[in-house]
Design a protein around this motif. Sequence first.
Motif, short mmCIF file in Angstrom:
data_model
loop_
_atom_site.label_atom_id
_atom_site.label_comp_id
_atom_site.label_asym_id
_atom_site.label_seq_id
_atom_site.Cartn_x
_atom_site.Cartn_y
_atom_site.Cartn_z
N GLU A 108 43.01 15.21 43.40
CA GLU A 108 44.14 15.59 42.57
C GLU A 108 44.90 16.74 43.21
O GLU A 108 44.30 17.57 43.90
CB GLU A 108 43.64 16.03 41.18
N GLN A 109 46.19 16.75 42.97
CA GLN A 109 47.01 17.85 43.46
C GLN A 109 47.13 18.87 42.34
O GLN A 109 47.75 18.62 41.32
CB GLN A 109 48.40 17.33 43.86
N GLU A 110 46.45 20.02 42.50
CA GLU A 110 46.50 21.09 41.52
C GLU A 110 47.46 22.17 42.01
O GLU A 110 47.88 22.14 43.16
CB GLU A 110 45.09 21.70 41.33
N THR A 111 47.76 23.14 41.16
CA THR A 111 48.67 24.22 41.58
C THR A 111 48.05 25.04 42.72
O THR A 111 48.76 25.59 43.55
CB THR A 111 49.00 25.15 40.40
N VAL A 115 42.51 19.08 45.34
CA VAL A 115 41.12 19.23 44.93
C VAL A 115 40.43 17.87 45.07
O VAL A 115 40.80 16.90 44.40
CB VAL A 115 40.98 19.74 43.48
N LEU A 116 39.44 17.83 45.96
CA LEU A 116 38.63 16.64 46.17
C LEU A 116 37.31 16.87 45.44
O LEU A 116 36.69 17.92 45.61
CB LEU A 116 38.37 16.45 47.68
N SER A 117 36.91 15.92 44.59
CA SER A 117 35.66 16.12 43.87
C SER A 117 34.81 14.86 43.86
O SER A 117 35.32 13.75 43.92
CB SER A 117 35.92 16.61 42.44
N GLY A 164 39.34 26.45 55.36
CA GLY A 164 39.91 27.39 54.40
C GLY A 164 39.78 26.91 52.97
O GLY A 164 40.49 27.38 52.08
N ALA A 165 38.87 25.97 52.73
CA ALA A 165 38.67 25.41 51.39
C ALA A 165 37.52 26.12 50.68
O ALA A 165 36.67 26.73 51.33
CB ALA A 165 38.36 23.91 51.50
N PRO A 183 43.48 24.93 50.46
CA PRO A 183 44.55 25.90 50.20
C PRO A 183 45.92 25.23 50.09
O PRO A 183 46.22 24.29 50.81
CB PRO A 183 44.49 26.85 51.39
N LYS A 184 46.70 25.75 49.18
CA LYS A 184 48.09 25.29 49.04
C LYS A 184 48.87 25.77 50.24
O LYS A 184 48.62 26.85 50.76
CB LYS A 184 48.68 25.88 47.76
N GLY A 185 49.78 24.99 50.69
CA GLY A 185 50.59 25.40 51.83
C GLY A 185 49.98 25.04 53.17
O GLY A 185 50.57 25.31 54.21
#
Length: 188
Positions: A108-111, A115-117, A164-165, A183-185
């Motif tokens: 899912e794409q979170e803010t 996020v891979l689960s 960086g996760a 990380p975002k970005g």
Amino acid sequence: DQADLQAALGETENLIETFKALLRIAQIESGVQHQHFVPMDLAGVARDVVEIYQPVAEDEGQTLAASLPTAPVAINGDPALMGQLLSNLIENAIRHCPAGAVLQVTLEQETSGPVLSVSDDGPGVPIHERDKVFRRFYRIDQSRTSEGHGLGLPLVKAICHLHGATIQLVDNAPGLRVCVTFPKGETA
């Protein structure tokens, strides 16, 4: 005799696999693997890994399902290591869950970022054990009779750190949910 020879050979292969895993963790922790980073599609890697493991789960009497976006989820990373990360998480769920268990891989794409689960409805991991399972060779008492070296989750954590996760183990009520947040970005 032949049985002793086979047992010794099996133990030797086990030791070789342990050393290979330790070497792989050391290489990842050294940061050398950054040279293999490319713009990659995390959803595509997840789809491929789930497709490989669905028959394995079925053979164990389990169900492996996926909820993955059809659009690419771009990150900079090492595709082989991302495959290894997801393989280790799925293998752990298969190994530690009984027949009839349902395993789920989601992306899912979170803010905060992608996020891979991997979640399951198995026995889970007690709260007081959750930080310990990332230590090399650590195994929860109840799982000591199962196969494994106690190096799968330390390898996953090293791969997360390199990318960086962050990784978090949370209660799936019942079972366990392992969440890896990128990380975002960092997208390509």
